[in-house]
Scaffold this active site. Structure first.
Site, PDB file in Angstrom:
ATOM      1  N   GLU A 100       0.833  -1.197   0.000  1.00 49.63           N
ATOM      2  CA  GLU A 100       0.000   0.000   0.000  1.00 49.63           C
ATOM      3  C   GLU A 100       0.868   1.248   0.000  1.00 49.63           C
ATOM      4  O   GLU A 100       1.960   1.270   0.555  1.00 49.63           O
ATOM      5  CB  GLU A 100      -0.901  -0.017   1.231  1.00 49.63           C
ATOM      6  N   CYS A 114       3.188   8.462   1.339  1.00 53.90           N
ATOM      7  CA  CYS A 114       3.741   7.505   2.296  1.00 53.90           C
ATOM      8  C   CYS A 114       3.904   6.174   1.567  1.00 53.90           C
ATOM      9  O   CYS A 114       2.923   5.638   1.049  1.00 53.90           O
ATOM     10  CB  CYS A 114       2.758   7.389   3.455  1.00 53.90           C
ATOM     11  N   CYS A 121       6.355  -7.222   7.322  1.00 53.93           N
ATOM     12  CA  CYS A 121       7.462  -6.723   8.141  1.00 53.93           C
ATOM     13  C   CYS A 121       7.967  -7.861   9.011  1.00 53.93           C
ATOM     14  O   CYS A 121       7.177  -8.663   9.495  1.00 53.93           O
ATOM     15  CB  CYS A 121       6.963  -5.568   9.029  1.00 53.93           C
ATOM     16  N   CYS A 125       5.994  -5.027  16.152  1.00 51.94           N
ATOM     17  CA  CYS A 125       5.594  -4.016  17.125  1.00 51.94           C
ATOM     18  C   CYS A 125       4.131  -4.284  17.477  1.00 51.94           C
ATOM     19  O   CYS A 125       3.304  -4.503  16.587  1.00 51.94           O
ATOM     20  CB  CYS A 125       5.782  -2.618  16.543  1.00 51.94           C
ATOM     21  N   CYS A 128       1.109  -2.242  15.917  1.00 54.18           N
ATOM     22  CA  CYS A 128       1.122  -1.972  14.472  1.00 54.18           C
ATOM     23  C   CYS A 128       0.450  -3.094  13.696  1.00 54.18           C
ATOM     24  O   CYS A 128       0.767  -4.262  13.880  1.00 54.18           O
ATOM     25  CB  CYS A 128       2.563  -1.800  14.007  1.00 54.18           C
ATOM     26  N   GLY A 179       6.648  -2.109   6.303  1.00 52.01           N
ATOM     27  CA  GLY A 179       8.015  -2.615   6.300  1.00 52.01           C
ATOM     28  C   GLY A 179       9.011  -1.753   7.042  1.00 52.01           C
ATOM     29  O   GLY A 179       8.724  -0.617   7.424  1.00 52.01           O
ATOM     30  N   GLU A 180      10.189  -2.318   7.249  1.00 51.95           N
ATOM     31  CA  GLU A 180      11.278  -1.629   7.943  1.00 51.95           C
ATOM     32  C   GLU A 180      12.333  -1.268   6.883  1.00 51.95           C
ATOM     33  O   GLU A 180      13.076  -2.138   6.420  1.00 51.95           O
ATOM     34  CB  GLU A 180      11.840  -2.551   9.032  1.00 51.95           C
ATOM     35  N   SER A 211      11.737   6.387   8.042  1.00 48.75           N
ATOM     36  CA  SER A 211      11.391   6.089   9.433  1.00 48.75           C
ATOM     37  C   SER A 211      11.882   4.694   9.787  1.00 48.75           C
ATOM     38  O   SER A 211      11.674   3.738   9.042  1.00 48.75           O
ATOM     39  CB  SER A 211       9.870   6.162   9.605  1.00 48.75           C
ATOM     40  N   SER A 233      10.932   5.637  15.344  1.00 46.92           N
ATOM     41  CA  SER A 233       9.706   5.214  16.029  1.00 46.92           C
ATOM     42  C   SER A 233      10.075   4.894  17.470  1.00 46.92           C
ATOM     43  O   SER A 233      10.469   3.777  17.775  1.00 46.92           O
ATOM     44  CB  SER A 233       9.137   3.973  15.341  1.00 46.92           C
ATOM     45  N   LEU A 234       9.953   5.868  18.338  1.00 47.80           N
ATOM     46  CA  LEU A 234      10.459   5.724  19.711  1.00 47.80           C
ATOM     47  C   LEU A 234       9.447   5.022  20.621  1.00 47.80           C
ATOM     48  O   LEU A 234       9.698   3.954  21.143  1.00 47.80           O
ATOM     49  CB  LEU A 234      10.826   7.105  20.257  1.00 47.80           C
ATOM     50  N   HIS A 235       8.335   5.671  20.860  1.00 54.67           N
ATOM     51  CA  HIS A 235       7.156   5.084  21.519  1.00 54.67           C
ATOM     52  C   HIS A 235       7.280   4.722  22.989  1.00 54.67           C
ATOM     53  O   HIS A 235       6.275   4.447  23.647  1.00 54.67           O
ATOM     54  CB  HIS A 235       6.647   3.850  20.767  1.00 54.67           C
ATOM     55  N   ASN A 310      -3.917   4.634  16.137  1.00 50.18           N
ATOM     56  CA  ASN A 310      -4.988   4.296  15.192  1.00 50.18           C
ATOM     57  C   ASN A 310      -5.400   2.851  15.400  1.00 50.18           C
ATOM     58  O   ASN A 310      -4.579   1.954  15.248  1.00 50.18           O
ATOM     59  CB  ASN A 310      -4.504   4.487  13.754  1.00 50.18           C
ATOM     60  N   CYS A 353      -1.539   5.847   9.960  1.00 50.27           N
ATOM     61  CA  CYS A 353      -0.305   5.183  10.403  1.00 50.27           C
ATOM     62  C   CYS A 353      -0.620   3.861  11.066  1.00 50.27           C
ATOM     63  O   CYS A 353      -1.460   3.782  11.950  1.00 50.27           O
ATOM     64  CB  CYS A 353       0.395   5.997  11.490  1.00 50.27           C
TER      65      CYS A 353
HETATM   66  N1  SAH Z   1       8.895   0.261  10.112  1.00 53.07           N
HETATM   67  C1  SAH Z   1       9.204   1.642  10.151  1.00 53.07           C
HETATM   68  C2  SAH Z   1       8.406   2.392   9.132  1.00 53.07           C
HETATM   69  C3  SAH Z   1       6.912   2.367   9.343  1.00 53.07           C
HETATM   70  S1  SAH Z   1       6.492   3.941   9.890  1.00 53.07           S
HETATM   71  C4  SAH Z   1       8.997   2.176  11.549  1.00 53.07           C
HETATM   72  O1  SAH Z   1       8.446   1.457  12.369  1.00 53.07           O
HETATM   73  O2  SAH Z   1       9.433   3.284  11.816  1.00 53.07           O
HETATM   74  C5  SAH Z   1       4.935   3.785  10.515  1.00 53.07           C
HETATM   75  C6  SAH Z   1       4.821   4.651  11.762  1.00 53.07           C
HETATM   76  O3  SAH Z   1       3.497   4.482  12.279  1.00 53.07           O
HETATM   77  C7  SAH Z   1       5.787   4.192  12.835  1.00 53.07           C
HETATM   78  O4  SAH Z   1       6.195   5.268  13.630  1.00 53.07           O
HETATM   79  C8  SAH Z   1       4.907   3.291  13.623  1.00 53.07           C
HETATM   80  O5  SAH Z   1       5.442   3.092  14.901  1.00 53.07           O
HETATM   81  C9  SAH Z   1       3.599   4.022  13.614  1.00 53.07           C
HETATM   82  N2  SAH Z   1       2.455   3.167  13.900  1.00 53.07           N
HETATM   83  C10 SAH Z   1       2.374   1.833  13.735  1.00 53.07           C
HETATM   84  N3  SAH Z   1       1.154   1.385  14.112  1.00 53.07           N
HETATM   85  C11 SAH Z   1       0.451   2.464  14.511  1.00 53.07           C
HETATM   86  C12 SAH Z   1      -0.879   2.653  14.977  1.00 53.07           C
HETATM   87  N4  SAH Z   1      -1.717   1.639  15.071  1.00 53.07           N
HETATM   88  N5  SAH Z   1      -1.279   3.900  15.278  1.00 53.07           N
HETATM   89  C13 SAH Z   1      -0.428   4.943  15.118  1.00 53.07           C
HETATM   90  N6  SAH Z   1       0.829   4.830  14.675  1.00 53.07           N
HETATM   91  C14 SAH Z   1       1.281   3.611  14.377  1.00 53.07           C
HETATM   92 FE1  SF4 Z   2       7.286  -3.083  11.236  1.00 53.19          FE
HETATM   93 FE2  SF4 Z   2       7.368  -0.411  11.681  1.00 53.19          FE
HETATM   94 FE3  SF4 Z   2       5.090  -1.787  12.069  1.00 53.19          FE
HETATM   95 FE4  SF4 Z   2       7.146  -2.105  13.739  1.00 53.19          FE
HETATM   96  S1  SF4 Z   2       5.957  -0.206  13.409  1.00 53.19           S
HETATM   97  S2  SF4 Z   2       5.886  -3.757  12.866  1.00 53.19           S
HETATM   98  S3  SF4 Z   2       8.868  -1.942  12.367  1.00 53.19           S
HETATM   99  S4  SF4 Z   2       6.136  -1.495  10.127  1.00 53.19           S
END
Ligand code: SAH
Ligand code: SF4
Length: 379
Positions: A100, A114, A121, A125, A128, A179-180, A211, A233-235, A310, A353
């Site tokens: 996508e 995006c 992936c 996480c 996600c 993906g990463e 990212s 992506s710190l979180h 989300n 996201c």
């Molecule tokens: N894999 C890479 C690139 C994906 S970026 C990474 O993790 O950075 C997608 C962004 O959306 C990341 O910051 C991820 O942590 C965030 N994300 C993933 N799931 C989400 C969700 N359900 N709600 C909001 N943000 C989310």
């Molecule tokens: Fe993969 Fe990024 Fe989602 Fe983590 S947040 S599962 S690294 S796409």
């Protein structure tokens, strides 16, 4: 019939591959450079989909090129348009292999696309949706580049006159889809070289953000090879919680991650690193954590992007309340960091996201999700 299916497309090729294609149809060596330059402009500046449009290339050469090649983009499986103008494209790369890409208007000078770097992936996480889908494979550089070409076709965003370059719909690119990217760095770098080439699509490297969930050993390379803007992506602000939310943290803990940020090539106040922080109710959204966040980032040219979580079907989290997010943002703001709250875009079409997830290997992914939920219940 089979012949048309196997014809390679020039769309997505780099200059070396175009050179091969041109040599392959018998263009004399001394003309190769010029022909490649012409093709490059037609493919990446003008965005033509038909060899007949290449008016400065003689007819016989056009015909020879068309005999062995196409200008096709991958098939568009589905296109959805959100109430807020966000557009989500499902792109079919092969049988059962889909990714996508999402167009978000109102970002940068005009809008951001995006894009995805992998189908699925390898990381998991917990918040996600993409993470519930096992990795199918890395995308090739051409498959990354053609995501932009497909979106530009759909948005009628190829310049018809030089002035159109000033009013393009897609001005920014973010590798924040599926993906990463740092697990597919070579192809990401090759794609960026095509996308930022001034003779073609010409999106400056400063407008391309990659990212990462924190693949520390690849971060320096990313900066050196691509000069991309970096997002992390710190979180979470402690290893215990980050190990759980972003499991790659077990291999590369916070200390190492932040050190890699401190030495990221090209980071400066003008080119800040974005730290993404998803707001999960009762999990990572306390005042203490906001204060700890500020402390952690001391000395790093940073901006903080707060992302309301989300939801997706079966997700084990809820989004923090709006008041909580605002209070958190205020603490971060008072400490001198820009901390915009990312307005969820395209939620109604699951384009926000972390909601991206193609149907490739659907069964396996849903089984994994079930297992995860069962494990959570058991613990
Ligand atoms: N894999 C890479 C690139 C994906 S970026 C990474 O993790 O950075 C997608 C962004 O959306 C990341 O910051 C991820 O942590 C965030 N994300 C993933 N799931 C989400 C969700 N359900 N709600 C909001 N943000 C989310
Ligand atoms: Fe993969 Fe990024 Fe989602 Fe983590 S947040 S599962 S690294 S796409």
């Amino acid at each position: 019939m089979t012949e048309t299916i196997t014809k390679p497309s020039l769309a997505g090729m780099d200059r070396d591959a175009l050179r091969e294609a041109v040599l392959g149809v018998g263009v004399p060596q001394k003309q190769v450079r010029m022909r490649v330059g012409q093709l490059w402009r037609w493919i990446y500046y003008t965005g033509v989909t038909d060899f007949e449009a290449m008016t400065d290339i003689a007819k016989p050469l056009r015909a020879a090129l068309a005999e062995g090649h196409t200008l096709d983009r991958p098939a568009l499986g589905e296109r959805q348009v959100s109430k807020d103008g966000t557009r989500k494209y499902l792109i079919k790369l092969g049988p059962g292999i889909e990714v996508e890409a999402v167009y978000i208007p109102g970002v940068g000078r005009s809008g951001a696309l995006c894009i995805s770097s992998q189908v699925g992936c390898t990381l998991n996480c917990t918040f996600c949706h993409t993470g519930t889908q096992a990795l199918v494979r890395n995308l090739t550089a051409a498959e990354i580049v053609t995501q932009i070409m497909t979106a530009r076709d759909d948005l009628d965003d190829w310049p018809k006159a030089p002035k159109d370059m000033e009013s393009r719909a897609i001005t920014n690119i973010v590798f924040m889809g599926m993906g990463e990217p740092l697990y597919n760095l070579e192809n990401v770098a090759a794609a960026m070289a095509i996308l930022s080439d001034g003779e073609g699509i010409a999106i400056s490297r400063r407008r391309i953000t990659v990212s990462t969930s924190g693949v520390v050993p690849k971060m320096h390379d990313l900066g050196e090879k691509t000069q991309a803007m970096l997002a992390i992506s710190l979180h979470a602000v402690n290893d215990e919680l980050r190990d759980e939310l972003v499991p790659v943290n077990k291999a590369y803990p916070l200390k190492d991650l932040l050190n890699a940020c401190r030495t990221y090539p090209g980071a400066s106040n003008a080119r800040r690193i974005t730290f993404e922080y998803v707001m999960l109710k009762g999990v990572n959204d306390s005042d203490d954590e906001a204060r700890k966040l500020v402390q952690l980032l001391r000395g790093i040219p940073a901006k903080i992007n707060l992302i309301p979580f989300n939801p997706w079907p079966g997700a084990p989290y809820e989004c923090s309340s709006w008041e909580r997010i605002e209070t958190f943002a205020e603490i971060v703001n008072k400490a001198g960091y820009a901390s915009p709250i990312r307005t969820p875009r395209g939620r109604d079409i699951d384009a926000a996201c972390g909601q991206l997830r193609s149907e490739s290997i659907k069964k396996r992914a849903s089984e994994r999700l079930k297992e995860r939920l069962a494990a959570q219940e058991a613990s």
